[in-house]
Design a protein around this motif. Structure first.
Motif, PDB file in Angstrom:
ATOM      1  N   GLN A 255       0.709  -1.165   0.111  1.00  0.00           N
ATOM      2  CA  GLN A 255      -0.063  -0.132  -0.006  1.00  0.00           C
ATOM      3  C   GLN A 255       0.880   1.215   0.124  1.00  0.00           C
ATOM      4  N   LEU A 256       2.127   1.098   0.819  1.00  0.00           N
ATOM      5  CA  LEU A 256       2.988   2.316   0.601  1.00  0.00           C
ATOM      6  C   LEU A 256       3.377   2.537  -0.914  1.00  0.00           C
ATOM      7  N   ALA A 257       3.762   1.368  -1.434  1.00  0.00           N
ATOM      8  CA  ALA A 257       4.510   1.604  -2.740  1.00  0.00           C
ATOM      9  C   ALA A 257       3.511   2.129  -3.701  1.00  0.00           C
ATOM     10  N   THR A 258       2.249   1.697  -3.613  1.00  0.00           N
ATOM     11  CA  THR A 258       1.151   2.237  -4.497  1.00  0.00           C
ATOM     12  C   THR A 258       0.723   3.772  -4.246  1.00  0.00           C
ATOM     13  N   TRP A 259       0.922   3.942  -2.898  1.00  0.00           N
ATOM     14  CA  TRP A 259       0.518   5.527  -2.616  1.00  0.00           C
ATOM     15  C   TRP A 259       1.620   6.502  -3.245  1.00  0.00           C
TER      16      TRP A 259
ATOM     17  N   PRO B 262      -7.034  10.323  10.764  1.00  0.00           N
ATOM     18  CA  PRO B 262      -8.442  10.472  10.950  1.00  0.00           C
ATOM     19  C   PRO B 262      -9.074   9.069  11.389  1.00  0.00           C
ATOM     20  N   TYR B 263      -8.255   8.125  11.210  1.00  0.00           N
ATOM     21  CA  TYR B 263      -8.581   6.621  11.688  1.00  0.00           C
ATOM     22  C   TYR B 263      -8.878   6.545  13.138  1.00  0.00           C
ATOM     23  N   SER B 264      -8.084   6.651  13.788  1.00  0.00           N
ATOM     24  CA  SER B 264      -8.121   6.330  15.196  1.00  0.00           C
ATOM     25  C   SER B 264      -7.400   7.210  16.263  1.00  0.00           C
ATOM     26  N   GLY B 265      -7.146   8.626  15.982  1.00  0.00           N
ATOM     27  CA  GLY B 265      -6.672   9.805  16.691  1.00  0.00           C
ATOM     28  C   GLY B 265      -5.420   9.717  16.957  1.00  0.00           C
ATOM     29  N   ALA B 266      -4.666   8.692  17.458  1.00  0.00           N
ATOM     30  CA  ALA B 266      -3.360   8.642  17.723  1.00  0.00           C
ATOM     31  C   ALA B 266      -2.232   9.243  16.416  1.00  0.00           C
ATOM     32  N   PRO B 267      -1.489  10.353  16.764  1.00  0.00           N
ATOM     33  CA  PRO B 267      -1.033  10.879  15.439  1.00  0.00           C
ATOM     34  C   PRO B 267      -0.031  10.061  14.902  1.00  0.00           C
ATOM     35  N   GLY B 268       0.551  10.200  13.864  1.00  0.00           N
ATOM     36  CA  GLY B 268       1.857   9.572  13.338  1.00  0.00           C
ATOM     37  C   GLY B 268       2.823  10.886  13.526  1.00  0.00           C
TER      38      GLY B 268
ATOM     39  N   LEU C  15       4.809   5.934  10.923  1.00  0.00           N
ATOM     40  CA  LEU C  15       3.579   5.588  10.477  1.00  0.00           C
ATOM     41  C   LEU C  15       3.033   4.217  11.607  1.00  0.00           C
ATOM     42  N   ALA C  16       1.806   4.012  11.831  1.00  0.00           N
ATOM     43  CA  ALA C  16       1.122   2.873  12.328  1.00  0.00           C
ATOM     44  C   ALA C  16       1.651   1.611  11.709  1.00  0.00           C
ATOM     45  N   GLY C  17       1.429   0.426  12.346  1.00  0.00           N
ATOM     46  CA  GLY C  17       1.678  -0.844  11.812  1.00  0.00           C
ATOM     47  C   GLY C  17       0.501  -1.213  11.339  1.00  0.00           C
ATOM     48  N   VAL C  18      -0.545  -0.923  11.797  1.00  0.00           N
ATOM     49  CA  VAL C  18      -1.947  -1.553  11.401  1.00  0.00           C
ATOM     50  C   VAL C  18      -2.213  -1.068  10.043  1.00  0.00           C
ATOM     51  N   PRO C  19      -2.426  -1.593   9.161  1.00  0.00           N
ATOM     52  CA  PRO C  19      -2.400  -1.210   7.712  1.00  0.00           C
ATOM     53  C   PRO C  19      -3.720  -0.194   7.616  1.00  0.00           C
ATOM     54  N   ALA C  20      -4.558  -0.389   8.132  1.00  0.00           N
ATOM     55  CA  ALA C  20      -5.956   0.698   7.843  1.00  0.00           C
ATOM     56  C   ALA C  20      -5.377   2.059   8.788  1.00  0.00           C
ATOM     57  N   ILE C  21      -4.764   2.090   9.617  1.00  0.00           N
ATOM     58  CA  ILE C  21      -4.355   3.268  10.121  1.00  0.00           C
ATOM     59  C   ILE C  21      -3.255   3.929   9.526  1.00  0.00           C
ATOM     60  N   ALA C  22      -2.149   3.151   8.962  1.00  0.00           N
ATOM     61  CA  ALA C  22      -1.257   3.760   8.118  1.00  0.00           C
ATOM     62  C   ALA C  22      -1.553   4.414   6.831  1.00  0.00           C
TER      63      ALA C  22
ATOM     64  N   GLU D 133      -3.224   8.865   3.414  1.00  0.00           N
ATOM     65  CA  GLU D 133      -4.154   9.740   2.812  1.00  0.00           C
ATOM     66  C   GLU D 133      -4.089  11.177   3.438  1.00  0.00           C
ATOM     67  N   ALA D 134      -3.785  11.568   4.592  1.00  0.00           N
ATOM     68  CA  ALA D 134      -3.736  12.883   5.065  1.00  0.00           C
ATOM     69  C   ALA D 134      -2.615  13.566   4.574  1.00  0.00           C
ATOM     70  N   LEU D 135      -1.336  12.710   3.921  1.00  0.00           N
ATOM     71  CA  LEU D 135      -0.368  13.390   3.458  1.00  0.00           C
ATOM     72  C   LEU D 135      -0.210  13.475   1.886  1.00  0.00           C
ATOM     73  N   THR D 136      -1.422  13.071   1.427  1.00  0.00           N
ATOM     74  CA  THR D 136      -1.453  13.008  -0.039  1.00  0.00           C
ATOM     75  C   THR D 136      -1.419  14.523  -0.503  1.00  0.00           C
TER      76      THR D 136
END
Length: 253
Positions: A30-34, A136-142, A151-158, A163-166
């Protein structure tokens, strides 16, 4: 005419659970794609254990080689979440309780069961001088410090942090991929692939073989920062495959 800069990134995947095989990593893809969408190429990935010295070593090696370095994992509320400590060690700065991060966590946990515990407060820790990344997903910031993005390790949070960095990172042109498939063993078309790539400077052709339904085949992926060149090369490759007796399939098999 000067060659355009190629922006590159690396990723440090952190966690004993990745190395043990208990958890299957999804963040590399997901990082490579982003990154490609930002015009940045992911060029290197390292997977390291939950050890401060190993994480710090990887961070210092890769942040010096690439425009951007990302880390995933190890920024949660438990004792083995040591990424912040390791990155602080890499930069030779102390770890602080970031006041803005604390406020974010206070607001997030105010009406949630258990409230803001000491364990959850660990997620407000950052290397001194760092900035926060929205989550935006779980509050705790990167966290960002210099060219390192934690970044977080949980893929949805990462994914939420990305997305916020786009649009926030400087990059070049996205790489366009065109895929042509054929029921062709790659050894039978190796010369054809080499000749096609050589005839089209600015493209790279990758070959990905498979065995399916009792027969061999391959998907050939043409990549280039020039979308028109990638498409033309795909058409040329398809024509060459057809001439060699292999029916090409646009989009791959």
């Amino acid at each position: 005419m000067a060659k355009a800069k190629t922006w590159t990134a690396a990723l440090v995947v952190i966690g004993d659970e990745i190395l043990s095989g208990r958890t299957q990593d999804k963040n590399v893809g997901q990082l490579a794609t982003w990154l490609n969408g930002q015009g940045i190429r992911l060029e290197e990935v390292r997977v390291v254990p939950d050890r401060i010295e190993r994480i710090a070593e990887a961070v210092n090696a890769l942040r010096a080689k690439h425009d951007y370095l990302f880390t995933t994992g190890g920024i949660g509320p438990t004792h083995d979440d040591i990424t912040v400590d390791a990155v602080a060690a890499a930069f030779e700065v102390p770890v602080i309780a970031h006041p803005e991060a604390r406020q974010i966590l206070e607001d997030y946990y105010r009406d949630r069961p258990g409230g803001l515990t000491e364990a959850r407060l660990r997620m407000a820790r950052t290397p001194k001088g760092a900035e926060l990344l929205r989550n935006p997903y779980s509050g705790a910031p990167g966290i960002r410090i210099d060219n390192v993005y934690i970044l977080a390790g949980v893929p949805a949070i990462a994914a939420s942090m990305l997305e916020a960095l786009t649009g926030e990172l400087e990059g070049g042109k996205p790489v366009t991929s065109v895929t042509v498939g054929a029921r062709a063993p790659e050894s039978d078309v190796a010369d054809l692939l080499r000749e096609t790539e050589a005839a089209n400077p600015g493209v790279a052709i990758g070959s990905y073989p498979f065995f399916r339904d009792g027969g061999y085949g391959s998907n050939f992926v043409i990549r280039s920062e020039d979308a028109e060149l990638a498409q033309r090369t795909g058409e040329e490759l398809a024509a060459r495959l057809r001439e060699a007796g292999f029916e090409p399939v646009e989009g791959g098999l």
